[in-house]
Design a protein around this motif. Structure first.
Motif, PDB file in Angstrom:
ATOM      1  N   SER A 183      -0.557 -10.770  -8.677  1.00  0.00           N
ATOM      2  CA  SER A 183      -2.004 -10.995  -8.661  1.00  0.00           C
ATOM      3  C   SER A 183      -2.699 -10.043  -7.693  1.00  0.00           C
ATOM      4  O   SER A 183      -3.857  -9.685  -7.888  1.00  0.00           O
ATOM      5  CB  SER A 183      -2.294 -12.446  -8.270  1.00  0.00           C
ATOM      6  N   ARG A 184      -2.000  -9.637  -6.634  1.00  0.00           N
ATOM      7  CA  ARG A 184      -2.578  -8.713  -5.660  1.00  0.00           C
ATOM      8  C   ARG A 184      -2.029  -7.315  -5.919  1.00  0.00           C
ATOM      9  O   ARG A 184      -0.859  -7.050  -5.696  1.00  0.00           O
ATOM     10  CB  ARG A 184      -2.229  -9.151  -4.237  1.00  0.00           C
ATOM     11  N   PRO A 185      -2.853  -6.410  -6.404  1.00  0.00           N
ATOM     12  CA  PRO A 185      -2.346  -5.068  -6.707  1.00  0.00           C
ATOM     13  C   PRO A 185      -2.028  -4.283  -5.442  1.00  0.00           C
ATOM     14  O   PRO A 185      -2.526  -4.574  -4.358  1.00  0.00           O
ATOM     15  CB  PRO A 185      -3.505  -4.428  -7.486  1.00  0.00           C
ATOM     16  N   VAL A 186      -1.191  -3.281  -5.620  1.00  0.00           N
ATOM     17  CA  VAL A 186      -0.822  -2.397  -4.514  1.00  0.00           C
ATOM     18  C   VAL A 186      -1.905  -1.335  -4.358  1.00  0.00           C
ATOM     19  O   VAL A 186      -2.282  -0.668  -5.337  1.00  0.00           O
ATOM     20  CB  VAL A 186       0.548  -1.754  -4.774  1.00  0.00           C
ATOM     21  N   ALA A 187      -2.392  -1.158  -3.153  1.00  0.00           N
ATOM     22  CA  ALA A 187      -3.412  -0.139  -2.894  1.00  0.00           C
ATOM     23  C   ALA A 187      -2.777   1.247  -2.873  1.00  0.00           C
ATOM     24  O   ALA A 187      -1.615   1.408  -2.500  1.00  0.00           O
ATOM     25  CB  ALA A 187      -4.105  -0.418  -1.559  1.00  0.00           C
ATOM     26  N   GLY A 188      -3.546   2.239  -3.277  1.00  0.00           N
ATOM     27  CA  GLY A 188      -3.077   3.621  -3.209  1.00  0.00           C
ATOM     28  C   GLY A 188      -2.263   4.082  -4.398  1.00  0.00           C
ATOM     29  O   GLY A 188      -1.771   5.220  -4.400  1.00  0.00           O
ATOM     30  N   LEU A 189      -2.104   3.232  -5.443  1.00  0.00           N
ATOM     31  CA  LEU A 189      -1.314   3.652  -6.602  1.00  0.00           C
ATOM     32  C   LEU A 189      -2.034   4.691  -7.453  1.00  0.00           C
ATOM     33  O   LEU A 189      -1.446   5.209  -8.409  1.00  0.00           O
ATOM     34  CB  LEU A 189      -0.965   2.444  -7.467  1.00  0.00           C
ATOM     35  N   ALA A 190      -3.276   5.004  -7.126  1.00  0.00           N
ATOM     36  CA  ALA A 190      -3.959   6.086  -7.838  1.00  0.00           C
ATOM     37  C   ALA A 190      -3.273   7.428  -7.602  1.00  0.00           C
ATOM     38  O   ALA A 190      -3.437   8.362  -8.395  1.00  0.00           O
ATOM     39  CB  ALA A 190      -5.422   6.163  -7.396  1.00  0.00           C
ATOM     40  N   GLY A 191      -2.517   7.520  -6.544  1.00  0.00           N
ATOM     41  CA  GLY A 191      -1.778   8.744  -6.260  1.00  0.00           C
ATOM     42  C   GLY A 191      -0.428   8.815  -6.931  1.00  0.00           C
ATOM     43  O   GLY A 191       0.345   9.741  -6.674  1.00  0.00           O
ATOM     44  N   VAL A 192      -0.132   7.841  -7.797  1.00  0.00           N
ATOM     45  CA  VAL A 192       1.147   7.809  -8.512  1.00  0.00           C
ATOM     46  C   VAL A 192       0.864   7.759 -10.007  1.00  0.00           C
ATOM     47  O   VAL A 192       0.109   6.913 -10.483  1.00  0.00           O
ATOM     48  CB  VAL A 192       1.998   6.588  -8.095  1.00  0.00           C
ATOM     49  N   LEU A 193       1.459   8.683 -10.757  1.00  0.00           N
ATOM     50  CA  LEU A 193       1.329   8.704 -12.213  1.00  0.00           C
ATOM     51  C   LEU A 193       2.524   7.970 -12.813  1.00  0.00           C
ATOM     52  O   LEU A 193       3.666   8.385 -12.641  1.00  0.00           O
ATOM     53  CB  LEU A 193       1.282  10.138 -12.730  1.00  0.00           C
ATOM     54  N   GLN A 194       2.258   6.862 -13.506  1.00  0.00           N
ATOM     55  CA  GLN A 194       3.308   6.094 -14.158  1.00  0.00           C
ATOM     56  C   GLN A 194       3.217   6.307 -15.667  1.00  0.00           C
ATOM     57  O   GLN A 194       2.138   6.208 -16.252  1.00  0.00           O
ATOM     58  CB  GLN A 194       3.166   4.610 -13.821  1.00  0.00           C
ATOM     59  N   VAL A 195       4.368   6.584 -16.282  1.00  0.00           N
ATOM     60  CA  VAL A 195       4.412   6.956 -17.693  1.00  0.00           C
ATOM     61  C   VAL A 195       5.522   6.177 -18.382  1.00  0.00           C
ATOM     62  O   VAL A 195       6.613   6.020 -17.829  1.00  0.00           O
ATOM     63  CB  VAL A 195       4.667   8.476 -17.869  1.00  0.00           C
ATOM     64  N   GLU A 210       0.826  -1.200   0.000  1.00  0.00           N
ATOM     65  CA  GLU A 210       0.000   0.000   0.000  1.00  0.00           C
ATOM     66  C   GLU A 210       0.863   1.254   0.000  1.00  0.00           C
ATOM     67  O   GLU A 210       1.944   1.286   0.610  1.00  0.00           O
ATOM     68  CB  GLU A 210      -0.920   0.018   1.226  1.00  0.00           C
ATOM     69  N   VAL A 211       0.355   2.278  -0.707  1.00  0.00           N
ATOM     70  CA  VAL A 211       0.943   3.614  -0.665  1.00  0.00           C
ATOM     71  C   VAL A 211      -0.008   4.487   0.134  1.00  0.00           C
ATOM     72  O   VAL A 211      -1.159   4.712  -0.273  1.00  0.00           O
ATOM     73  CB  VAL A 211       1.150   4.175  -2.084  1.00  0.00           C
ATOM     74  N   LEU A 212       0.464   4.964   1.287  1.00  0.00           N
ATOM     75  CA  LEU A 212      -0.374   5.760   2.180  1.00  0.00           C
ATOM     76  C   LEU A 212      -0.292   7.230   1.780  1.00  0.00           C
ATOM     77  O   LEU A 212       0.810   7.777   1.629  1.00  0.00           O
ATOM     78  CB  LEU A 212       0.070   5.582   3.621  1.00  0.00           C
ATOM     79  N   PRO A 213      -1.415   7.914   1.623  1.00  0.00           N
ATOM     80  CA  PRO A 213      -1.404   9.326   1.213  1.00  0.00           C
ATOM     81  C   PRO A 213      -0.952  10.235   2.345  1.00  0.00           C
ATOM     82  O   PRO A 213      -0.893   9.823   3.515  1.00  0.00           O
ATOM     83  CB  PRO A 213      -2.856   9.589   0.825  1.00  0.00           C
ATOM     84  N   PRO A 214      -0.634  11.502   2.038  1.00  0.00           N
ATOM     85  CA  PRO A 214      -0.243  12.454   3.088  1.00  0.00           C
ATOM     86  C   PRO A 214      -1.346  12.619   4.139  1.00  0.00           C
ATOM     87  O   PRO A 214      -2.532  12.410   3.877  1.00  0.00           O
ATOM     88  CB  PRO A 214      -0.015  13.756   2.313  1.00  0.00           C
ATOM     89  N   ALA A 215      -0.912  12.984   5.352  1.00  0.00           N
ATOM     90  CA  ALA A 215      -1.807  13.245   6.484  1.00  0.00           C
ATOM     91  C   ALA A 215      -2.526  11.984   6.970  1.00  0.00           C
ATOM     92  O   ALA A 215      -3.562  12.068   7.631  1.00  0.00           O
ATOM     93  CB  ALA A 215      -2.815  14.335   6.155  1.00  0.00           C
TER      94      ALA A 215
END
Length: 379
Positions: A139-151, A93-98
């Motif tokens: 198979s198990r995605p990492v949670a919170g990757l919506a806050g990371v832009l991959q290009v 998981e990627v935890l957002p700020p605050a």
């Protein structure tokens, strides 16, 4: 005096609440409690779920620091920090700020949180970006990757990094990741190869008021991507308009006859006019060509009649020239035979040969001289 007995399993933790207030954390085993007019309640938590999602979490962090230190992994992130949570060494998981959370310590899951400062740079470190790419294959995605832009920028292209509406820099071919927390981050991919642009269906009047319908094709490329996108909102649209203006300038100032006599004049005029304007915008015009020139129906009929008349006149001139040459040749032959009996005799024999080729059978009486004298009489 009332006694209460509670058993906490090995894969559990318990919270003892007296009259609804937190009293202590219960570890695996059998527990006996005495109460005197107090209401005792025990809430158990399965350690398979490492996160402590309970209404007392904020209270424990604020008022029970010793309990939190002993029983939980404490996470308190600032406004410019993110957390990388791993369960048993695997990023989950990627935890957002605050973010403020508690995770059970010494449970079935070994929880660790790595704090990353994102205030100084929008770009994710290359090593961490590579980890994000690898996690997508699981198979198990990492949670919170919506806050990371991959290009992924291809070899034949480039990427323009926009941060909060401003161009940050140009990205060359490769893989990148950027933090989107607290920012508006986008990457616009640009193709650096030679590109084609079609300008179709352009209705333009010539200088002599003939309406033409033209289709133009152009090839172009970027010479300076940042310069183009800094000065132009949409470079391709700007190029399209400039080609339209150049086409109208080339056709509107010339008559139909001039355009038909020199079909490349449109290409030359448009190329010269548009190239001069695009140089300051980081765009290079490689080539321009008119694909089609469509005339009105009545103009097609008129031009067809003109061409037919011209070709007919050319045919008549050629016919007269050949007739004159043939007559001159006959006159020269006659002059030669007039003063040369031998040449005349040879011509007679040649004529006789041609006549004989057309006759199946000939009967001769009185000899060959009689035949010749009967065919040709000399004065």
């Amino acid at each position: 005096m009332l006694f209460t007995r509670v058993t906490v399993k090995k894969n559990e933790r318990g919270l003892l609440l007296r009259n609804g207030d937190f009293e202590r954390v219960l570890h695996p085993g059998e527990h006996r409690f005495s109460s005197w007019k107090d209401e005792l309640r025990v809430e158990t938590f399965a350690l398979e779920q490492a996160a402590f999602n309970h209404g007392l979490a904020d209270y424990l962090m604020a008022k029970e620091p010793e309990v939190v230190e002993a029983e939980f992994v404490r996470v308190e992130l600032g406004e410019h920090q993110v957390g990388l949570r791993t369960d048993n060494g695997v990023l989950v998981e990627v935890l957002p700020p605050a973010t403020r959370r508690l995770y059970w310590k010494n449970g079935l899951v070994d929880v660790k949180v790595e704090v990353v400062d994102i205030g100084s740079s929008v770009e994710v470190a290359p090593a961490l970006a590579a980890r994000f790419v690898q996690t997508q294959l699981r198979s198990r995605p990492v949670a919170g990757l919506a806050g990371v832009l991959q290009v992924q920028v291809p070899d034949h292209g480039a990427g323009i990094l926009w941060v909060d509406g401003h161009i940050e820099r140009l990205l060359v071919a490769g893989s990148y990741a950027f933090w989107k927390f607290n920012r508006n981050v986008t990457v616009e991919l640009v193709d650096l190869r030679l590109q084609a642009l079609e300008v179709t269906g352009q209705e333009i009047l010539t200088r002599d008021k003939v309406a033409l319908r033209l289709n133009l094709s152009a090839t172009w490329r970027f010479t300076d991507v940042l310069q183009a996108y800094t000065q132009l909102q949409k470079p391709a649209d700007h190029l399209y308009r400039e080609l339209q203006f150049g086409l109208r300038a080339a056709v509107g100032t010339r008559s139909l006859d001039e355009l038909l006599e020199n079909k490349t004049v449109i290409d030359e005029v448009v190329t010269a006019q548009v190239s001069a304007k695009l140089g300051a915008y980081g765009i290079e015009l490689d080539g321009v060509g008119v694909k089609d020139i469509v005339l009105p129906g009545e103009m097609k009929t008129i031009l067809a009649q003109v061409v037919e008349a011209e070709k007919s006149a050319e045919a008549n001139v050629i016919r007269r020239r050949e007739e004159t040459a043939a007559t001159r040749s006959l006159l020269n032959t006659a002059k030669v035979m007039e003063g040369n009996p031998v040449a005349l005799r040879m011509k007679e024999l040649e004529t006789l040969e041609r006549v004989a080729e057309r006759i199946d059978k000939i009967s001769v009486f009185g000899g060959l001289d009689q035949v010749l004298n009967g065919l040709v009489k000399l004065r």
